[in-house]
Write a protein that holds these residues in place. Structure first.
Motif, mmCIF file in Angstrom:
data_model
loop_
_atom_site.group_PDB
_atom_site.id
_atom_site.type_symbol
_atom_site.label_atom_id
_atom_site.label_comp_id
_atom_site.label_asym_id
_atom_site.label_seq_id
_atom_site.Cartn_x
_atom_site.Cartn_y
_atom_site.Cartn_z
ATOM 1 N N SER A 257 -57.552 48.177 5.765
ATOM 2 C CA SER A 257 -58.988 47.944 5.602
ATOM 3 C C SER A 257 -59.506 48.790 4.447
ATOM 4 O O SER A 257 -58.780 49.614 3.895
ATOM 5 C CB SER A 257 -59.742 48.315 6.883
ATOM 6 O OG SER A 257 -59.881 49.721 6.992
ATOM 7 N N ALA B 241 -65.132 48.179 12.150
ATOM 8 C CA ALA B 241 -64.851 46.754 12.006
ATOM 9 C C ALA B 241 -64.307 46.469 10.613
ATOM 10 O O ALA B 241 -64.887 46.895 9.614
ATOM 11 C CB ALA B 241 -66.120 45.946 12.244
ATOM 12 N N ASN B 242 -63.190 45.753 10.544
ATOM 13 C CA ASN B 242 -62.611 45.336 9.270
ATOM 14 C C ASN B 242 -62.991 43.876 9.045
ATOM 15 O O ASN B 242 -62.255 42.967 9.416
ATOM 16 C CB ASN B 242 -61.089 45.513 9.298
ATOM 17 C CG ASN B 242 -60.458 45.145 7.974
ATOM 18 O OD1 ASN B 242 -61.024 45.374 6.918
ATOM 19 N ND2 ASN B 242 -59.275 44.560 8.033
ATOM 20 N N LEU B 243 -64.155 43.678 8.470
ATOM 21 C CA LEU B 243 -64.715 42.345 8.280
ATOM 22 C C LEU B 243 -65.117 42.134 6.827
ATOM 23 O O LEU B 243 -65.527 43.080 6.150
ATOM 24 C CB LEU B 243 -65.953 42.157 9.167
ATOM 25 C CG LEU B 243 -65.769 42.331 10.669
ATOM 26 C CD1 LEU B 243 -67.130 42.388 11.366
ATOM 27 C CD2 LEU B 243 -64.918 41.206 11.229
ATOM 28 N N GLU B 244 -65.043 40.880 6.376
ATOM 29 C CA GLU B 244 -65.524 40.512 5.035
ATOM 30 C C GLU B 244 -67.024 40.252 5.059
ATOM 31 O O GLU B 244 -67.713 40.452 4.064
ATOM 32 C CB GLU B 244 -64.791 39.263 4.534
ATOM 33 C CG GLU B 244 -63.305 39.476 4.330
ATOM 34 C CD GLU B 244 -62.998 40.459 3.206
ATOM 35 O OE1 GLU B 244 -63.716 40.440 2.189
ATOM 36 O OE2 GLU B 244 -62.052 41.256 3.370
ATOM 37 N N VAL C 22 -70.276 39.387 11.640
ATOM 38 C CA VAL C 22 -69.873 38.450 12.693
ATOM 39 C C VAL C 22 -70.992 38.418 13.718
ATOM 40 O O VAL C 22 -71.412 39.458 14.221
ATOM 41 C CB VAL C 22 -68.543 38.893 13.344
ATOM 42 C CG1 VAL C 22 -68.262 38.082 14.605
ATOM 43 C CG2 VAL C 22 -67.398 38.766 12.360
ATOM 44 N N ILE D 159 -62.521 41.731 17.305
ATOM 45 C CA ILE D 159 -62.898 42.273 15.995
ATOM 46 C C ILE D 159 -61.727 43.089 15.444
ATOM 47 O O ILE D 159 -61.274 44.042 16.085
ATOM 48 C CB ILE D 159 -64.159 43.158 16.103
ATOM 49 C CG1 ILE D 159 -65.303 42.397 16.791
ATOM 50 C CG2 ILE D 159 -64.566 43.667 14.733
ATOM 51 C CD1 ILE D 159 -65.777 41.151 16.068
ATOM 52 N N PRO E 262 -69.534 44.641 8.593
ATOM 53 C CA PRO E 262 -68.337 45.249 8.011
ATOM 54 C C PRO E 262 -68.461 46.775 7.972
ATOM 55 O O PRO E 262 -69.515 47.307 7.606
ATOM 56 C CB PRO E 262 -68.297 44.675 6.593
ATOM 57 C CG PRO E 262 -69.032 43.371 6.704
ATOM 58 C CD PRO E 262 -70.123 43.623 7.715
#
Length: 143
Positions: free
Chosen positions: A9, A28-31, A34, A44, A105
């Motif tokens: 990440s 959270a490893n998000l683009e 969510v 997640i 993110p």
């Protein structure tokens, strides 16, 4: 204790927020954010892969602030990461509120506590030792 970790990440490694904290925050490893609707649950990703020593586990627990302020918890709390697991750590969040919640993110979404555990060998017997409590279960000590 040193734990081997792969971080896929852009987030920092889990860290203790205060001097005597038992849990390290997971992010959270998000683009993109969510959306978590009321009573919805989603896995997640964290982007973290760890190698725990034998005899240890990592417990994944809710963050008290998210639980109190937004009703966000973890479905299988506490989640357990075993020493032989090498996959990505995911956090199964659930929204227990009546409001939509955005998981952003890099947001701190859970705590991870690394703990020692013992292996158990069962000894089957016909009776157990006596205690003052005995078989008293749920609610036996009063209101």
């Amino acid at each position: 204790m040193t734990i081997r970790v792969i971080n896929k990440s852009n987030n920092s490694l889990p860290a203790y927020e205060t001097l005597h904290a038992a849990g390290m925050d997971l992010r959270a490893n998000l683009e993109a954010p969510v959306l978590l609707k009321p009573l919805e649950r989603k896995l997640i990703p964290t982007g973290l892969y760890i190698e725990l020593p034998e005899g240890f586990e990592a417990q994944i627990r809710p963050r008290s602030g998210l639980a109190y302020k937004h009703g966000i918890s973890i479905v299988n709390a506490p989640g357990t990461i075993d020493a032989d697991y090498r996959g990505e750590i995911g956090v199964l969040l659930v929204n227990l509120s009546d409001q939509v919640f955005d998981v952003n993110p890099g947001e701190r979404i859970a705590q991870m506590v690394v703990a020692r555990h013992e292996k158990v060998e069962w000894q089957q017997v016909e009776e157990l030792s006596e205690t003052g409590r005995g078989a008293g279960g749920y609610g036996h000590t009063g209101k």
